[in-house]
Design an enzyme around this catalytic site. Structure first.
Site, mmCIF file in Angstrom:
data_model
loop_
_atom_site.group_PDB
_atom_site.id
_atom_site.type_symbol
_atom_site.label_atom_id
_atom_site.label_comp_id
_atom_site.label_asym_id
_atom_site.label_seq_id
_atom_site.Cartn_x
_atom_site.Cartn_y
_atom_site.Cartn_z
ATOM 1 N N ARG A 244 0.823 -1.207 0.000
ATOM 2 C CA ARG A 244 0.000 0.000 0.000
ATOM 3 C C ARG A 244 0.861 1.263 0.000
ATOM 4 O O ARG A 244 0.449 2.291 -0.532
ATOM 5 C CB ARG A 244 -0.958 -0.029 1.190
ATOM 6 C CG ARG A 244 -2.077 -1.023 0.942
ATOM 7 C CD ARG A 244 -2.999 -1.253 2.090
ATOM 8 N NE ARG A 244 -3.944 -2.301 1.724
ATOM 9 C CZ ARG A 244 -4.370 -3.253 2.533
ATOM 10 N NH1 ARG A 244 -3.950 -3.283 3.777
ATOM 11 N NH2 ARG A 244 -5.225 -4.177 2.101
ATOM 12 N N GLY A 341 -10.360 20.457 -24.533
ATOM 13 C CA GLY A 341 -10.577 19.387 -25.498
ATOM 14 C C GLY A 341 -9.331 18.569 -25.771
ATOM 15 O O GLY A 341 -9.408 17.351 -26.000
ATOM 16 N N GLU A 364 -4.709 -3.230 -4.254
ATOM 17 C CA GLU A 364 -4.241 -3.492 -2.882
ATOM 18 C C GLU A 364 -5.317 -3.199 -1.841
ATOM 19 O O GLU A 364 -5.049 -2.662 -0.767
ATOM 20 C CB GLU A 364 -2.985 -2.656 -2.566
ATOM 21 C CG GLU A 364 -1.846 -2.828 -3.554
ATOM 22 C CD GLU A 364 -1.180 -4.182 -3.481
ATOM 23 O OE1 GLU A 364 -1.860 -5.156 -3.090
ATOM 24 O OE2 GLU A 364 -0.007 -4.287 -3.836
ATOM 25 N N THR A 366 -9.632 -2.097 -2.100
ATOM 26 C CA THR A 366 -10.359 -0.920 -2.577
ATOM 27 C C THR A 366 -10.395 0.155 -1.488
ATOM 28 O O THR A 366 -10.239 -0.131 -0.296
ATOM 29 C CB THR A 366 -11.806 -1.294 -2.946
ATOM 30 O OG1 THR A 366 -12.508 -1.678 -1.755
ATOM 31 C CG2 THR A 366 -11.852 -2.420 -3.957
ATOM 32 N N GLU A 368 -12.898 1.649 -0.398
ATOM 33 C CA GLU A 368 -14.012 1.371 0.516
ATOM 34 C C GLU A 368 -13.542 0.451 1.645
ATOM 35 O O GLU A 368 -13.874 0.661 2.832
ATOM 36 C CB GLU A 368 -15.177 0.741 -0.247
ATOM 37 C CG GLU A 368 -15.930 1.703 -1.150
ATOM 38 C CD GLU A 368 -15.084 2.207 -2.327
ATOM 39 O OE1 GLU A 368 -15.220 3.392 -2.684
ATOM 40 O OE2 GLU A 368 -14.286 1.411 -2.878
#
Length: 386
Positions: A244, A341, A364, A366, A368
């Site tokens: 992480r 653009g 690694e 989510t 959440e």
């Protein structure tokens, strides 16, 4: 472990110069072709990066996590996929270094230093990502070997790796880690690459599904020996702390590239008779981008430093990964908006940054799941103080 700050600075500067000279000019073409960067990989081997965190006793550079994170940031600034080539290898290195038997460390670590023996990490399955309780891949004893059956998903570097850190459920119902030796390529004795998974971004590096049908693994390859039986998930989660940090550092690198592109374009592009940087709306966006980038870098550095000091960092690494990845996503989005653009075309690299950053939000664990981990650790630490 730690290294001399001047040596660390010199190494990071060398990597940064190479990224500017060779990676940045070629990354777009390789990414568009979804082509593995053989020449860049060879140069990373020359730098000794595959032995970056392997101790000097085994021939590695013996870098601390702080220096490793800085290198990952520089690689990702050029092309995020380069850091992905390293990450699964370093997860395996961390697991073998910390939890392997002396014989396993002697057998594998010296061969992993120069990139000739690369490793991948295999935990997720079609129905088991964050929910590790749902792992169905099984390993059963058969004499002095184990028979492995099951399917694994999202295996980065699975095709080219010669080692697989495989998490499988053993008869007692717990999860055990096996060091699976395989021939690089699509098949090896009951182990096959069932399919290559196409992705939105994160190109040039393979992500595959792997299938095991009565694949034999010797007893000697049970990570940690007999004491490792049933401890695979603990070993994996400990290694994922460094993973992480890697993801957070990647996010910082991509965010830096997106910010640099936006700042440069804001000087070049003129509207209403002046550079768009002179418009307050653009200035405010760049100020927000720079602030988030600085905070993400500090959080990543703090997590790496704590790792080097020997602390458990599931909280700090989770926070760094969560904040840095979300910040990178916003910075890449704003960089595209500043380009207008042109930002939506392949003429400029910001569209690649925009496609690459979601990997850090998902990979690694989510974000959440990170929020759940962070909340759980916050409560545990609060209770310790009260």
């Amino acid at each position: 472990m730690s290294i001399d700050p001047e040596v660390a600075d010199e190494l990071v500067a060398t990597i940064a110069a190479w990224v500017d000279r060779e990676v940045v000019p070629a990354a777009g073409e390789l990414e568009a072709a979804d082509e593995f960067p053989e020449a860049m990989f060879a140069r990373m081997c020359d730098f000794g990066l595959f032995g970056a965190t392997i101790g000097e006793a085994y021939g590695g550079l013996g870098l601390d996590a702080t220096t490793y994170a800085r290198i990952v940031e520089e690689l990702s600034r050029g092309w995020m996929s380069l850091a992905g080539i390293l990450n699964t290898h370093m997860l395996a290195v961390a697991m073998i270094s910390r939890f392997g038997t002396p014989e396993q460390r002697e057998r594998y670590l010296p061969r992993m230093v120069d990139g000739s023996l690369r490793a991948c990490f295999s935990l997720s399955e079609p129905d088991a990502g964050s929910d590790t309780r749902n792992i169905r891949c099984r390993a059963v004893p058969d004499g002095e070997e184990w028979l492995v059956n099951g399917t694994k998903m999202w295996v980065t570097n699975g095709m080219r790796a010669g080692l697989v850190m495989l998490l499988a459920r053993t008869p007692e119902g717990r999860i055990t880690c096996f060091i699976v030796e395989k021939a690089p390529g699509p098949a090896d004795g009951g182990l096959t690459i069932s399919r290559k998974i196409d992705k939105l971004g994160y190109k040039g590096i393979e992500t595959v599904e792997m299938s095991y049908v009565d694949h034999r693994v010797p007893d000697a390859n049970l990570l940690g020996g007999p004491e490792g039986l049933g401890n695979g998930l603990r070993f994996a989660l400990a290694a994922l702390e460094l993973g992480r940090v890697n993801i957070a550092a990647r996010a910082v690198g991509v965010a830096q590239a997106a910010y640099d592109a936006a700042m440069a374009y804001a000087q070049e592009r003129h509207t209403f008779g002046k550079p768009i940087f002179e418009h307050q709306a653009v200035r405010f966006m760049l100020a927000e981008m720079a602030t988030k980038l600085h905070a993400a870098r500090l959080m990543t550095s703090d997590a790496a430093r704590r790792y080097d000091e020997g602390h458990r960092i599931d909280l700090e690494a989770g926070m760094a990964k969560l904040f840095a990845s979300e910040a990178a996503h916003q910075i890449a989005t704003d960089a595209m908006r500043i380009h207008g653009g042109y930002g939506y075309t392949t003429e400029y690299p910001v569209e690649r940054y925009y496609r690459d950053v979601p990997l850090m939000i998902i990979g690694e664990g989510t974000n959440e799941i990170q929020r759940l981990v962070i909340a759980r650790q916050l409560l545990a630490r609060w209770l310790e103080r009260t």
